[in-house]
Design an enzyme around this catalytic site. Structure first.
Site, PDB file in Angstrom:
ATOM      1  N   ILE A   1       0.840  -1.204   0.000  1.00 45.23           N
ATOM      2  CA  ILE A   1       0.000   0.000   0.000  1.00 45.23           C
ATOM      3  C   ILE A   1       0.872   1.251   0.000  1.00 45.23           C
ATOM      4  O   ILE A   1       0.594   2.221  -0.711  1.00 45.23           O
ATOM      5  CB  ILE A   1      -0.956  -0.004   1.204  1.00 45.23           C
ATOM      6  CG1 ILE A   1      -1.884  -1.220   1.140  1.00 45.23           C
ATOM      7  CG2 ILE A   1      -1.778   1.277   1.250  1.00 45.23           C
ATOM      8  CD1 ILE A   1      -2.787  -1.370   2.342  1.00 45.23           C
TER       9      ILE A   1
ATOM     10  N   PHE B   1       2.398   3.847   7.251  1.00 46.09           N
ATOM     11  CA  PHE B   1       2.003   2.489   6.883  1.00 46.09           C
ATOM     12  C   PHE B   1       2.907   1.438   7.539  1.00 46.09           C
ATOM     13  O   PHE B   1       2.812   0.259   7.216  1.00 46.09           O
ATOM     14  CB  PHE B   1       2.097   2.308   5.359  1.00 46.09           C
ATOM     15  CG  PHE B   1       1.148   3.144   4.560  1.00 46.09           C
ATOM     16  CD1 PHE B   1      -0.217   2.930   4.609  1.00 46.09           C
ATOM     17  CD2 PHE B   1       1.632   4.155   3.752  1.00 46.09           C
ATOM     18  CE1 PHE B   1      -1.093   3.702   3.859  1.00 46.09           C
ATOM     19  CE2 PHE B   1       0.776   4.935   2.987  1.00 46.09           C
ATOM     20  CZ  PHE B   1      -0.594   4.712   3.053  1.00 46.09           C
TER      21      PHE B   1
ATOM     22  N   ASN C   1       6.336  -2.944  17.644  1.00 46.60           N
ATOM     23  CA  ASN C   1       6.441  -2.278  16.349  1.00 46.60           C
ATOM     24  C   ASN C   1       5.294  -1.296  16.125  1.00 46.60           C
ATOM     25  O   ASN C   1       5.522  -0.157  15.694  1.00 46.60           O
ATOM     26  CB  ASN C   1       6.442  -3.308  15.220  1.00 46.60           C
ATOM     27  CG  ASN C   1       6.626  -2.657  13.863  1.00 46.60           C
ATOM     28  OD1 ASN C   1       7.685  -2.136  13.539  1.00 46.60           O
ATOM     29  ND2 ASN C   1       5.579  -2.679  13.053  1.00 46.60           N
TER      30      ASN C   1
ATOM     31  N   THR D   1      -7.423  -0.016  10.258  1.00 50.09           N
ATOM     32  CA  THR D   1      -7.873  -1.343   9.837  1.00 50.09           C
ATOM     33  C   THR D   1      -9.232  -1.655  10.454  1.00 50.09           C
ATOM     34  O   THR D   1      -9.547  -1.203  11.559  1.00 50.09           O
ATOM     35  CB  THR D   1      -6.874  -2.427  10.278  1.00 50.09           C
ATOM     36  OG1 THR D   1      -7.426  -3.718  10.018  1.00 50.09           O
ATOM     37  CG2 THR D   1      -6.595  -2.341  11.770  1.00 50.09           C
TER      38      THR D   1
ATOM     39  N   TYR E   1      -3.241  -7.622  16.901  1.00 44.65           N
ATOM     40  CA  TYR E   1      -3.114  -6.650  15.816  1.00 44.65           C
ATOM     41  C   TYR E   1      -4.172  -5.561  15.938  1.00 44.65           C
ATOM     42  O   TYR E   1      -3.869  -4.360  15.916  1.00 44.65           O
ATOM     43  CB  TYR E   1      -3.231  -7.349  14.467  1.00 44.65           C
ATOM     44  CG  TYR E   1      -3.387  -6.397  13.304  1.00 44.65           C
ATOM     45  CD1 TYR E   1      -2.447  -5.382  13.072  1.00 44.65           C
ATOM     46  CD2 TYR E   1      -4.473  -6.499  12.440  1.00 44.65           C
ATOM     47  CE1 TYR E   1      -2.595  -4.492  12.014  1.00 44.65           C
ATOM     48  CE2 TYR E   1      -4.614  -5.619  11.380  1.00 44.65           C
ATOM     49  CZ  TYR E   1      -3.679  -4.615  11.179  1.00 44.65           C
ATOM     50  OH  TYR E   1      -3.828  -3.735  10.133  1.00 44.65           O
TER      51      TYR E   1
ATOM     52  N   ARG F   1      14.729  19.980  33.915  1.00 44.84           N
ATOM     53  CA  ARG F   1      15.006  19.775  35.331  1.00 44.84           C
ATOM     54  C   ARG F   1      14.865  18.297  35.693  1.00 44.84           C
ATOM     55  O   ARG F   1      14.048  17.592  35.109  1.00 44.84           O
ATOM     56  CB  ARG F   1      14.037  20.592  36.193  1.00 44.84           C
ATOM     57  CG  ARG F   1      14.156  22.094  35.999  1.00 44.84           C
ATOM     58  CD  ARG F   1      13.068  22.832  36.742  1.00 44.84           C
ATOM     59  NE  ARG F   1      11.743  22.384  36.302  1.00 44.84           N
ATOM     60  CZ  ARG F   1      10.612  22.915  36.762  1.00 44.84           C
ATOM     61  NH1 ARG F   1      10.627  23.876  37.666  1.00 44.84           N
ATOM     62  NH2 ARG F   1       9.440  22.481  36.319  1.00 44.84           N
TER      63      ARG F   1
END
Length: 233
Positions: free
Chosen positions: A12, A73, A92, A117, A141, A186
């Site tokens: 994509i 993506f 990830n 999604t 996912y 700080r």
């Protein structure tokens, strides 16, 4: 100004890059090539091989290019794989998105398109799924993508203002130059603290009288001009 496409060597992502270039856009691609292919990237795009979780690397990309917006993506996207490797997906997808957002904020880039999604909806209430349907993901996912969506919504409201904007607004309101000295953070200070008044508005019906940065600074400035010694006046 360029558009940064993270994961631009994937299926994509590479098609998006090609479309942007066809529209005359300048495009920068970041991809670690774990899933993507260097040959899929349009030759007119500026390509960097690296991971968006590497913030030093991302700072280098932002420093070398005038980037106005990001399209992301660069996520793992296989449902079955996410069940067997949930920590990899959170690392990830969620941690990667956090690093990307931090790099964007550090480099004053405030616009992002996030590739989402339908997996965030879990078992759908309707076919086709409606955007207003409940999001109840049933796999890591979908959970990771939903977590990023929530994070982006929070950032959209919480990071609307930074210290430099406050200083510039104060200069405008007061008409003063206001010299600034930049020093190290700080010890113990968090990178950001933004509180929400949502609960008190909802439960007590209270609403802030001054809800813009300029109104807040203007009100404080008027008070301090009239009370130069503070409450001792």
């Amino acid at each position: 100004m360029a558009i940064l496409v993270c994961g631009g060597a994937g299926y994509i992502g590479s098609h998006t890059v090609a479309e942007l270039i066809e529209q005359g856009r300048q495009v920068v691609v970041v991809d670690n090539l774990e899933k993507g292919h260097r040959g899929a990237v349009d030759s007119q795009a500026t390509f960097y091989e690296g991971d968006k979780r590497d913030m030093d690397f991302m700072d280098h990309v932002f420093a070398e290019n005038q980037i106005s917006a990001v399209i992301d993506f660069a996520a793992y996207s296989l449902v079955g794989e996410s069940v067997g490797r949930p920590l990899d997906y959170y690392d990830n997808n969620v941690y990667g998105a956090m690093c990307l957002l931090k790099s964007m904020l550090k480099n004053n880039v405030r616009h992002i398109v996030f590739s989402s999604t339908a997996a965030t909806y879990g078992e759908p209430e309707n076919i086709p799924i409606l955007e207003t349907d409940a999001t109840v993901p049933t796999n890591p996912y979908g959970e990771s993508k939903l977590a990023i969506e929530k994070m982006l919504k929070w950032c959209d409201s919480a990071y609307g203002i930074n210290v430099n904007e406050i200083i510039e607004c104060a200069r405008k309101v007061t008409g003063k130059e206001i010299p600034v000295t930049i020093d190290k953070r700080r010890a113990g200070d968090p990178s950001s603290l933004v509180a929400s008044s949502e609960k008190i508005v909802k439960e007590l019906g209270w609403s802030p009288k001054y809800n813009s940065l300029e109104q807040i600074i203007q009100s404080a400035w008027l008070w301090h001009k009239e009370h130069r010694e503070g409450y001792n006046d």
